[in-house]
Design an enzyme around this catalytic site. Sequence first.
Site, PDB file in Angstrom:
ATOM      1  CB  ILE A 173      35.039  21.385 -44.377  1.00  0.00           C
ATOM      2  CG1 ILE A 173      36.364  21.064 -43.687  1.00  0.00           C
ATOM      3  CG2 ILE A 173      35.081  20.950 -45.840  1.00  0.00           C
ATOM      4  CD1 ILE A 173      36.660  19.585 -43.557  1.00  0.00           C
ATOM      5  NE  ARG A 193      25.430  17.353 -35.137  1.00  0.00           N
ATOM      6  CZ  ARG A 193      26.370  17.287 -34.204  1.00  0.00           C
ATOM      7  NH1 ARG A 193      26.294  16.357 -33.261  1.00  0.00           N
ATOM      8  NH2 ARG A 193      27.384  18.134 -34.203  1.00  0.00           N
ATOM      9  NE  ARG A 250      37.713  10.345 -42.056  1.00  0.00           N
ATOM     10  CZ  ARG A 250      38.403  11.460 -42.133  1.00  0.00           C
ATOM     11  NH1 ARG A 250      38.258  12.253 -43.187  1.00  0.00           N
ATOM     12  NH2 ARG A 250      39.251  11.811 -41.177  1.00  0.00           N
ATOM     13  CD  GLU A 279      39.798   6.740 -47.849  1.00  0.00           C
ATOM     14  OE1 GLU A 279      40.721   7.005 -47.040  1.00  0.00           O
ATOM     15  OE2 GLU A 279      38.917   7.561 -48.142  1.00  0.00           O
ATOM     16  CG  HIS A 297      41.258  10.552 -47.590  1.00  0.00           C
ATOM     17  ND1 HIS A 297      40.690   9.723 -46.658  1.00  0.00           N
ATOM     18  CD2 HIS A 297      41.073  11.811 -47.104  1.00  0.00           C
ATOM     19  CE1 HIS A 297      40.188  10.426 -45.661  1.00  0.00           C
ATOM     20  NE2 HIS A 297      40.413  11.704 -45.907  1.00  0.00           N
TER      21      HIS A 297
END
Length: 330
Positions: A173, A193, A250, A279, A297
Amino acid sequence: IFSARNRNSPPRPPPPGTFVKSQLLVTGPLMPDTLAQLDAAYRVYRYDLAPDKERLIADLAPTLTAIATRGDYALPGALMRRFPRVRLIASSGAGYDGVDIDAARELGITVTNTPGPVAECVADMAWFLIIATVRRLLVNDRYVRAGNWLKAPVMLTDKVQGERLGIVGLGRIGKAIARRGEAFNMTIAYHGRHRQPDAGYRYYDNLVDLARESRILVCALPGRNETRGLIGKAVIDALGPHGYFINVSRGTTVDEPYLVDALVNKRLGGAGLDVFADEPRVPDALFALDNVVLQPHAGSGTLPTRNAMGQILVDNLAAFFAGRPVLTPV
């Protein structure tokens, strides 16, 4: 024929010589086409619809080997342990934060997800939010509809083209978001990371430094324990009153109370949010703000994408039951 009327009834021994479909436990609603394919191929039991869940678990526990779910449906380790023969959890969605991954690994259960189809549509949503937030598209739409353009010109906005774009999480993404940023002649940098030598964008090993150097910061992280609250006070303050925060990952990746307070008190320039901590509940304070764009979402919420996600789930199950390697293991 196994019909919807008896899909949650306890398994019954079939007559001798009858072809027996493999059992499959489905934890919640999936796309209609996906469920139709599963119903055709397996003896499907809906955990969410079972009137007596304990009885269903007891009846399936000795033989069940696979579970189908969605990434945001809760599938705790305690439930996995009730099915000692399960070896596959096939999940629809790029994220799989509802699945207790640590428990699955401990129990020797393979978990699959559906990352491919999701990336482009979620990247589209990120860009809708970027443009709508920075250029105040929804505010201006309401301005025109209210007849205010007849009274005075609309206020000027910030721009997107040529600005500094920071991406938190350069997975599928994140890379799709970055490609779109190239078309806007943006200076692109990222945090993750690990440095990705082939990415071609500047890497920041310190997230606060990335936020300080970005005008627009997009969060594209998975929802995991290690990403919980990663976008907190230090990052939001570094982005500052002239910066914009976009979240298509998220809600758990953000310190939501601090984000809301920063938006209300103008310590952050604006935000485009497709995800929230609880949510479908959204903090009430956000509803009154004209520097925030809110979405339910819906990043992957297109019919073609959701059907493609479901197809990968179906294909992973088919590979598993045929004894072949699954397509998209986590």
